[in-house]
Design an enzyme around this catalytic site. Structure first.
Site, PDB file in Angstrom:
ATOM      1  CB  CYS A  35     -15.894 -34.926 -24.501  1.00 57.19           C
ATOM      2  SG  CYS A  35     -16.906 -35.714 -23.251  1.00 57.19           S
ATOM      3  CG  HIS A  62     -13.269 -35.188 -19.177  1.00 56.00           C
ATOM      4  ND1 HIS A  62     -13.039 -34.354 -20.265  1.00 56.00           N
ATOM      5  CD2 HIS A  62     -14.293 -36.012 -19.550  1.00 56.00           C
ATOM      6  CE1 HIS A  62     -13.881 -34.660 -21.236  1.00 56.00           C
ATOM      7  NE2 HIS A  62     -14.662 -35.651 -20.828  1.00 56.00           N
TER       8      HIS A  62
END
Length: 376
Positions: A78, A319
């Site tokens: 991430c 995301h």
């Protein structure tokens, strides 16, 4: 860090975008960033992506006419986008390149139809422990210790979905109650659907160059990158806490700040509600065990003392892994310029970005990047 500034930023709209491939998403983000910077000249590009196809960076940049310069693709879970940002900053600071593009792109809807699954070689995959379950374990521990309540977990979702009402690029927004969040479908006990980030597609970009102290430049005061250390049952904190705390300390020291209290606005990694609660504590914005109460009382909401995720965060903005960190950078740049419209944090001068990526067994996260930015 001195001498590096963000000259321009841009993002695509985030969401499930079957109508937009990676090339189109990158075009949206990079075109806006270059226009914002006011100069299309580039010396190099760093690109963050996790599940992008081989050559996705060059293929996407070719469509913009960006060819013949160094292009480096990085993967750091991430934190891939902010890793690209950190490396681009260092390239400018060291004088290796004069003007660098940091880019992140991901089409999660083309790779997954649900939770991201671990690598088959990891014991988590063998035991069915996908990422929602890993975060749910942290939430369960906080609940067991009395460090958070179910209502406080839900309050993070209520806050961030409300913030996203003012973000036209966000994937989801809404006025929810704590009861509605807790009543949404259970994903991994105690985390319900509205406490989990969605599957998202998107791109985000930032143009970096030497700080000239003019115009709408946003200075990079400090940036730090760490990889996770071994983590097991002897670690005193939940997964990701120590990595985030230590990386933030590095970034604040590089920025010459005595305390995180000097920061006016924060964009942080809130892939799940418990993630924001753990991170506000790890950063030192609130004492240990006070993260849930901070969301419940409005301390971390717009208008509160420590506004967190005015964009809506990962929970609501979306995301797309490789793009997330640079979308956070873009939001902080807009905040520090006073360009965030109805979600503006009044008088914001110092902003902080934190992105934590995880997934490798035995480690306290894959990587964490923290960046400190200062208004023009």
């Amino acid at each position: 860090m001195t001498g590096v500034a963000v000259h321009g930023v841009g993002t695509s709209h985030f969401g499930r975008r079957p109508d937009r491939d990676a090339v189109a998403l990158v075009h949206d983000a990079v075109s806006e960033a270059l226009s914002d910077a006011g100069d299309p000249a580039l010396d190099a590009v760093w690109v963050g992506t996790v599940f992008g196809a081989p050559g996705v960076a060059q293929r996407s940049l070719r469509a913009l006419g960006i060819t013949g310069i160094p292009v480096v693709t990085v993967e750091n879970a991430c934190a891939s986008g902010t890793t690209a940002f950190a490396e681009a900053c260092e390239a400018v600071r060291s004088g290796r390149y004069g003007r660098v593009l940091a880019l992140g792109v991901e089409r999660m809807s083309a790779a997954f139809d649900g939770a991201i699954t671990p690598e088959p070689s990891d014991p988590e995959q063998a035991s069915g422990l996908a990422l929602p379950a890993l975060y749910a374990m942290s939430a369960a521990r906080y609940l067991a210790l009395g460090a958070v309540t179910h209502a406080q977990l839900a309050a993070v979702s209520v806050k961030n979905h409300a913030h996203a009402l003012h973000n036209p690029r966000a994937q989801y927004a809404g006025s929810y109650t704590v009861e509605q969040v807790l009543g949404s479908r259970m994903i991994s006990d105690p985390l319900t659907l509205l406490q989990c980030c969605p599957t998202s597609d998107g791109a985000a970009a930032a143009v970096l160059g030497p700080a000239r102290g003019t115009g709408r430049e946003v200075a990079v005061r400090g940036v730090a990158l760490r990889s996770g250390a071994p983590w097991n049952e002897r670690s005193p904190h939940v997964w990701g806490y120590d990595l985030t705390r230590d990386t933030a300390a590095d970034a604040l020291a590089a920025a010459g700040l005595d305390s995180v209290s000097d920061v006016d606005v924060v964009e942080m990694h809130d892939a799940f509600t418990i993630g924001e609660i753990v991170t506000v504590e790890a950063l030192g914005l609130v004492p240990p065990g006070a993260g849930g109460r901070a969301a419940e009382t409005g301390l971390t909401a717009l208008g509160g003392r420590h506004p967190v995720n005015p964009s809506g965060g990962l929970l609501s903005r979306g995301h797309p892994l490789g793009a997330t960190g640079l979308a956070q950078v873009a939001e902080i740049v807009w905040q520090l310029r006073g360009e965030a419209a109805a979600r503006q944090v009044e008088g914001a001068r110092i902003g902080l970005v934190e992105t934590m990526g995880g997934g490798v067994s035995v480690l306290d996260g894959n990587a964490c990047v923290v960046a400190v930015l200062e208004a023009p």
